[in-house]
Design a protein around this motif. Structure first.
Motif, PDB file in Angstrom:
ATOM      1  N   THR A  90     -11.304 -17.046 -38.466  1.00 34.10           N
ATOM      2  CA  THR A  90     -11.617 -16.911 -37.038  1.00 34.10           C
ATOM      3  C   THR A  90     -11.899 -15.454 -36.690  1.00 34.10           C
ATOM      4  N   ILE A  91     -11.143 -14.569 -37.271  1.00 32.77           N
ATOM      5  CA  ILE A  91     -11.365 -13.133 -37.059  1.00 32.77           C
ATOM      6  C   ILE A  91     -12.776 -12.741 -37.470  1.00 32.77           C
ATOM      7  N   LEU A  92     -13.224 -13.247 -38.615  1.00 35.29           N
ATOM      8  CA  LEU A  92     -14.559 -12.903 -39.100  1.00 35.29           C
ATOM      9  C   LEU A  92     -15.644 -13.406 -38.158  1.00 35.29           C
ATOM     10  N   GLY A  93     -15.527 -14.682 -37.771  1.00 31.29           N
ATOM     11  CA  GLY A  93     -16.547 -15.252 -36.895  1.00 31.29           C
ATOM     12  C   GLY A  93     -16.615 -14.552 -35.553  1.00 31.29           C
ATOM     13  N   TRP A  94     -15.468 -14.289 -34.950  1.00 28.24           N
ATOM     14  CA  TRP A  94     -15.460 -13.684 -33.625  1.00 28.24           C
ATOM     15  C   TRP A  94     -15.841 -12.208 -33.644  1.00 28.24           C
ATOM     16  N   LEU A 147     -17.621 -22.624 -37.590  1.00 24.42           N
ATOM     17  CA  LEU A 147     -16.358 -23.320 -37.867  1.00 24.42           C
ATOM     18  C   LEU A 147     -15.256 -22.326 -38.203  1.00 24.42           C
ATOM     19  N   ALA A 148     -15.635 -21.264 -38.892  1.00 26.19           N
ATOM     20  CA  ALA A 148     -14.647 -20.231 -39.213  1.00 26.19           C
ATOM     21  C   ALA A 148     -14.038 -19.673 -37.939  1.00 26.19           C
ATOM     22  N   VAL A 204     -18.759 -15.435 -47.042  1.00 25.60           N
ATOM     23  CA  VAL A 204     -17.314 -15.648 -47.169  1.00 25.60           C
ATOM     24  C   VAL A 204     -16.912 -16.961 -46.508  1.00 25.60           C
ATOM     25  N   CYS A 205     -17.454 -17.234 -45.333  1.00 20.12           N
ATOM     26  CA  CYS A 205     -17.082 -18.436 -44.585  1.00 20.12           C
ATOM     27  C   CYS A 205     -17.566 -19.705 -45.268  1.00 20.12           C
ATOM     28  N   THR A 206     -18.728 -19.647 -45.919  1.00 16.06           N
ATOM     29  CA  THR A 206     -19.263 -20.810 -46.613  1.00 16.06           C
ATOM     30  C   THR A 206     -18.321 -21.270 -47.724  1.00 16.06           C
ATOM     31  N   PHE A 207     -17.643 -20.318 -48.336  1.00 13.96           N
ATOM     32  CA  PHE A 207     -16.661 -20.652 -49.368  1.00 13.96           C
ATOM     33  C   PHE A 207     -15.304 -21.007 -48.765  1.00 13.96           C
ATOM     34  N   LEU A 208     -14.860 -20.209 -47.804  1.00  8.56           N
ATOM     35  CA  LEU A 208     -13.499 -20.307 -47.299  1.00  8.56           C
ATOM     36  C   LEU A 208     -13.266 -21.540 -46.431  1.00  8.56           C
ATOM     37  N   VAL A 209     -14.221 -21.856 -45.533  1.00  6.88           N
ATOM     38  CA  VAL A 209     -14.008 -22.925 -44.560  1.00  6.88           C
ATOM     39  C   VAL A 209     -13.778 -24.293 -45.202  1.00  6.88           C
ATOM     40  N   PRO A 210     -14.664 -24.772 -46.090  1.00  3.86           N
ATOM     41  CA  PRO A 210     -14.403 -26.093 -46.689  1.00  3.86           C
ATOM     42  C   PRO A 210     -13.082 -26.136 -47.451  1.00  3.86           C
ATOM     43  N   SER A 253     -28.463 -19.789 -43.806  1.00  2.00           N
ATOM     44  CA  SER A 253     -28.751 -21.216 -43.853  1.00  2.00           C
ATOM     45  C   SER A 253     -28.084 -21.943 -42.696  1.00  2.00           C
ATOM     46  N   GLN A 254     -28.532 -23.193 -42.452  1.00  2.00           N
ATOM     47  CA  GLN A 254     -27.915 -23.984 -41.390  1.00  2.00           C
ATOM     48  C   GLN A 254     -26.431 -24.185 -41.672  1.00  2.00           C
ATOM     49  N   PHE A 255     -26.098 -24.420 -42.945  1.00  2.00           N
ATOM     50  CA  PHE A 255     -24.695 -24.598 -43.293  1.00  2.00           C
ATOM     51  C   PHE A 255     -23.933 -23.279 -43.152  1.00  2.00           C
ATOM     52  N   GLY A 256     -24.598 -22.173 -43.481  1.00  4.14           N
ATOM     53  CA  GLY A 256     -23.965 -20.866 -43.317  1.00  4.14           C
ATOM     54  C   GLY A 256     -23.636 -20.592 -41.863  1.00  4.14           C
ATOM     55  N   ALA A 257     -24.577 -20.950 -40.963  1.00  4.82           N
ATOM     56  CA  ALA A 257     -24.329 -20.773 -39.529  1.00  4.82           C
ATOM     57  C   ALA A 257     -23.201 -21.683 -39.069  1.00  4.82           C
ATOM     58  N   LEU A 258     -23.215 -22.940 -39.555  1.00  8.03           N
ATOM     59  CA  LEU A 258     -22.150 -23.881 -39.194  1.00  8.03           C
ATOM     60  C   LEU A 258     -20.801 -23.395 -39.718  1.00  8.03           C
ATOM     61  N   ALA A 259     -20.778 -22.931 -40.971  1.00  7.26           N
ATOM     62  CA  ALA A 259     -19.525 -22.459 -41.565  1.00  7.26           C
ATOM     63  C   ALA A 259     -18.970 -21.263 -40.807  1.00  7.26           C
TER      64      ALA A 259
END
Length: 453
Positions: free
Chosen positions: A363-367, A70-71, A205-211, A61-67
């Motif tokens: 950050t580790i996950l996103g990168w 952001l992660a 994971v990021c969708t939950f963790l980031v906010p 999702s768009q929010f998933g990509a943003l999260a």
């Protein structure tokens, strides 16, 4: 190790000289006006970021990509990075960091737009995009696309791997006395459990963790600002004044110069929000979006939340704490952050540790996804498994080596990665402007895009 540190310190100083500052800020300002100030559509962008566009093609999702983006951006750059900028460049570095975020929103917007416009759909159904595809498909510059992919893969071991593991390990050791090698091993195991699941697992994971982590950290900053309420306005004035007149800071900052404030502020700003670096559009390309501009708007909010809000709060917290507590030693960025948060009785230090732990882990996950996508572009999935293993090994390595060396390597890789991406943004600015006029300024945000052949 000392030789390596000296080499990258000199390389980073060269790369982050006036040419890079002019190129980076110049691109931010140029795109802001070339695209008719897309920042003014911030509230529309925030609204789109929480809407699902299930009918559109994409993997997340768009929010998933943003999260996920952001992660990768909300990490130690927001906490230790800002503190390091203050320690090395003075309070004025916070202002330069903030300005990088304001104007960088347009750059992040353009990156997201080009990522979706030039993305490709593989036979296995996965979507791939980012500056390497924009360089190849939009400009026919395959050689520069490969260079960007190489720099991205290398940068992922710095900004997205060793730096984060180092911050987690050192602060956990200082706070709880846990040996750094044990922390490093634990981080390796946690990261491996998520990374092996691919972009969808990372996004979940990021969708939950980031906010959760962002709200908790912001609350902590607000508590400190309340405690420092009598020094908040003086801190803001000092930040603004010393950005252009470093001697206004006085004290231990008298040796700072405008160049130092700008260099460290912009470098840490880029490290934090990654606008102009070309990393975030890699995951933006996987978003479910009906046209490039919708995801471009969503992507731009990442810089707003990351730098305009969180980094600004961190900077004001640190500078107001320096004014409120003159005995604070601010030569060490990490120590400065720890002292500032320790002013919250009982929970301050654990809150900071938890914040860095979650920020750095996300950050580790996103990168890991960014680096793997870069390797995939070069080797077409043949080296993906090797990359994942190497990434996990470097997490452990990063947890036990000197922080100064890691920061110097990260700064150098950021600059090398940014250069080809900025070239793509400038040369394709006409395309970005045309797409923006077509969908945004003509009120056609709900229209379907025409896929590139």
């Amino acid at each position: 190790m000392e030789t390596i540190n000296d080499f990258f310190a000199q390389l980073g100083a060269y790369l982050w000289g006036w040419p890079m500052i002019v190129l980076l800020l110049g691109t931010h300002v140029f795109l802001t006006f070339r695209l008719k100030v897309p920042q003014r559509k911030l509230f529309t962008a925030i609204r789109l970021s929480v809407k699902k566009d299930k009918a559109a093609e994409g993997e997340v999702s768009q929010f998933g990509a943003l999260a996920t983006a952001l992660a990768a951006t909300i990490g130690t750059g927001n906490i230790v990075g800002v503190a390091t900028a203050v320690a090395l460049g003075g309070p004025g570095a916070v202002m330069w960091c903030w300005l990088t975020g304001i104007f960088g929103m347009s750059t992040k917007y353009a990156e997201g737009l080009l990522a979706v416009k030039y993305r490709v759909k593989a036979e296995d159904g996965h979507f791939y995009g980012g500056p390497m595809y924009a360089l190849e498909r939009g400009l026919g510059m395959k050689w520069l696309a490969v260079l960007f992919a190489v720099f991205t893969a290398l940068a992922s071991f710095g900004i997205g791997c060793t730096v984060q593991a180092n911050s987690i390990a050192l602060l956990t050791h200082e706070t709880f006395g846990v040996p750094t090698w044990i922390v490093g091993l634990f981080v390796c195991l946690l990261a491996a459990a998520v990374i092996l699941g691919g972009v969808k697992a990372i996004a979940r994971v990021c969708t939950f963790l980031v906010p959760f982590m962002a709200v908790l950290y912001v609350i902590g900053c607000i508590v400190i600002l309340f405690m420092n309420s009598g020094y908040v306005w003086p801190a803001i004035k000092l930040i603004v004044e010393s950005a252009f007149n470093p001697s206004a800071a006085g004290g231990g900052f008298v040796g700072a110069t405008v160049m130092m404030a700008a260099r460290y502020g912009i470098a840490r700003g880029l490290f934090s929000n990654e606008s102009g670096m070309g990393s975030a559009p890699i995951v933006a390309a996987a978003a479910q979006t009906r046209n490039p501009v919708r995801q471009a708007l969503v992507s731009s909010t990442g810089t707003f939340w990351d730098t305009v809000i969180i980094c600004a709060l961190t900077g004001i917290v640190l500078v107001s704490s320096i004014i409120a507590y003159p005995d604070i030693t601010y030569a060490d960025g990490a120590a400065l952050t720890k002292v500032a948060f320790s002013k919250i009785p009982y929970i301050g230090a654990p809150l900071l540790t938890f914040g860095i732990l979650t920020f750095a882990f996300s950050t580790i996950l996103g990168w890991s996804y960014y680096g793997e996508s870069a390797v995939n572009y070069i080797e077409h999935q043949r080296a993906n498994r090797f990359y994942r293993i190497l990434f996990i090994v470097f997490l452990f390595f990063g947890s036990i080596i000197n922080l100064d060396t890691i920061w110097n390597i990260a700064d150098s890789m950021n600059a090398l990665m940014a250069i080809p991406n900025l070239v793509a943004l400038l040369l394709l600015s006409k395309v970005a402007a045309q797409e923006t006029d077509k969908y945004l300024w003509s009120n056609r945000l709900d229209d379907e895009m025409e896929e590139e052949g």
